[in-house]
Design a protein around this motif. Structure first.
Motif, mmCIF file in Angstrom:
data_model
loop_
_atom_site.group_PDB
_atom_site.id
_atom_site.type_symbol
_atom_site.label_atom_id
_atom_site.label_comp_id
_atom_site.label_asym_id
_atom_site.label_seq_id
_atom_site.Cartn_x
_atom_site.Cartn_y
_atom_site.Cartn_z
ATOM 1 N N ILE A 160 0.762 -1.209 0.043
ATOM 2 C CA ILE A 160 -0.053 0.110 0.164
ATOM 3 C C ILE A 160 0.881 1.136 -0.043
ATOM 4 O O ILE A 160 0.520 2.059 -0.731
ATOM 5 C CB ILE A 160 -0.944 0.009 1.023
ATOM 6 C CG1 ILE A 160 -2.053 -0.887 0.999
ATOM 7 C CG2 ILE A 160 -1.638 1.454 1.467
ATOM 8 C CD1 ILE A 160 -3.039 -1.263 2.356
ATOM 9 N N TRP A 183 -7.107 -1.506 -0.270
ATOM 10 C CA TRP A 183 -6.885 -1.834 1.249
ATOM 11 C C TRP A 183 -8.307 -2.067 2.171
ATOM 12 O O TRP A 183 -7.824 -2.537 2.967
ATOM 13 C CB TRP A 183 -6.049 -0.631 1.668
ATOM 14 C CG TRP A 183 -6.539 0.821 2.064
ATOM 15 C CD1 TRP A 183 -8.008 0.890 2.282
ATOM 16 C CD2 TRP A 183 -5.832 1.892 2.263
ATOM 17 N NE1 TRP A 183 -7.942 2.084 2.590
ATOM 18 C CE2 TRP A 183 -6.909 2.816 2.593
ATOM 19 C CE3 TRP A 183 -4.583 2.421 1.972
ATOM 20 C CZ2 TRP A 183 -6.604 4.159 2.619
ATOM 21 C CZ3 TRP A 183 -4.270 3.651 2.349
ATOM 22 C CH2 TRP A 183 -5.342 4.498 2.517
ATOM 23 N N ALA A 242 -3.974 -3.260 9.995
ATOM 24 C CA ALA A 242 -4.383 -2.538 8.823
ATOM 25 C C ALA A 242 -4.747 -1.389 9.089
ATOM 26 O O ALA A 242 -4.752 -0.324 8.373
ATOM 27 C CB ALA A 242 -5.810 -3.380 8.358
#
Length: 346
Positions: free
Chosen positions: A111, A128, A310
């Motif tokens: 990412i 994502w 995350a």
């Protein structure tokens, strides 16, 4: 004797905190835990070390790929591959995120690299959002524990939420919002990034050029330090949540039957991190006790998207409005997924 300006000590501390606040916060949390509960302090430290060791192979591979792309110039090709029709790129990113083998930790450097390469935020948002929810190993285990219908529904939820977030972000971008979505130093973002505007030849054997070798080392070190400091904080917080948020509390909160439990499960799933693999038998037991399957799906999806590694990665890379959108998409998408799955079953 040299005079020390008044306030210099406080300014030095402020500067130190500004530069190393993530490491200092992690150390402070561990120290406070050790003082209040020495046993838990040791367990949290061991948990963090074990988690970093387990994810190290994925991180090292991802860091090496990101550094290689920067040193060789291959990032130009990757960035250019994400240009063109934003509508198509969002669909590809959501599908790739939903089907990719990356875990929520292993996807972080990818990412970061995509954002630094100038890939549009809308496509990265789609990726994502979808990536932490499911992967091939998780799909197989979900099918074994909860059934094929549940595994397929979870995969479709991941892709659907990715599409929702991607296209909504694209709409906001076109309206003039999110003009500066990334934190300083992450990348220049947008379709017109310099890597796309001024492509350069790719030097696949970059090690033959001393300057490119140095760039590889700098990029690898910079990325590694960035990732490990945020992951260390995430794993420390995760260890405390595992220790102090018992499964019995979750059962009491989201174990009821009915559509109303879907909304509760979504709200509980967003802040309550559970390891995706460990959560499967818990949800299976809840469903056997009468929990609505849609609530189980909403809980798993919401918890997967907003898992600490995350979520902290998004917080570290993007500005607060983007992070708020990320959480909003997680909530609304998980709720919608649970409702649609329950409606389909009934």
């Amino acid at each position: 004797m040299t005079d020390i300006p008044l306030g210099s000590g406080s300014s030095m501390l402020a500067n130190l905190w500004s530069q190393q606040r993530v490491w200092l916060a992690t150390a402070l949390i561990l120290a406070m835990t050790a003082v209040l509960d020495p046993t838990q302090g040791l367990e949290s430290l061991q948990f963090t070390v074990d988690a970093l060791v387990q994810t190290a192979p994925y991180l090292i591979a991802s860091i090496a790929l990101a550094a290689y792309a920067g040193a060789s110039g291959a990032d130009n090709l990757i960035a250019r591959a994400f240009t063109g029709s934003p509508i198509l790129m969002i669909a590809v990113a959501a599908a790739f995120g939903g089907l990719s083998p990356f875990c929520s930790c292993g996807v972080i450097p990818l990412i970061a690299a995509l954002l630094a390469m100038g890939v549009p935020l809308s496509a990265v948002m789609a990726f994502w959002l979808a990536s932490p929810v499911i992967d091939p190993a998780m799909f197989a285990l979900t099918a074994g524990v909860l059934g094929w219908e549940f595994a397929i529904a979870k995969t479709l939820s991941a892709i659907g939420i990715g599409l929702l977030g991607g296209y909504a972000t694209l709409t906001l971008t076109h309206s003039g919002a999110l003009a500066n979505p990334l934190r300083e130093g992450v990348g220049n973002g947008g379709c017109g990034a310099s890597s796309v505007r001024t492509p350069k030849p790719v030097a696949w054997a970059f090690w033959r050029d001393p300057a490119r070798r140095q760039k590889f080392g700098r990029e690898a070190l910079k990325t590694a330090l960035f990732l490990f400091k945020w992951l260390a904080l995430a794993f420390v917080l995760e260890s405390l949540m595992v220790a102090f948020v018992p499964a019995e509390w979750i059962i009491t909160t989201v174990g009821s039957n009915g559509i109303g439990s879907i909304a509760i499960a979504t709200l509980v799933g967003v802040p309550a991190y559970l390891n995706g693999y460990a959560a499967l038998p818990l949800v299976s037991g809840l469903i056997e006790q009468g929990m609505a399957p849609g609530a189980g799906l909403a809980f798993l999806v919401a918890g997967g998207i907003t898992s600490l590694p995350a979520a902290i990665a998004v917080w570290a890379l993007a500005r607060r409005p983007v992070f708020a959108l990320y959480v909003a998409f997680a909530l609304s998408g998980s709720l919608l997924s649970g409702l649609l799955f329950q409606l389909w079953l009934s």
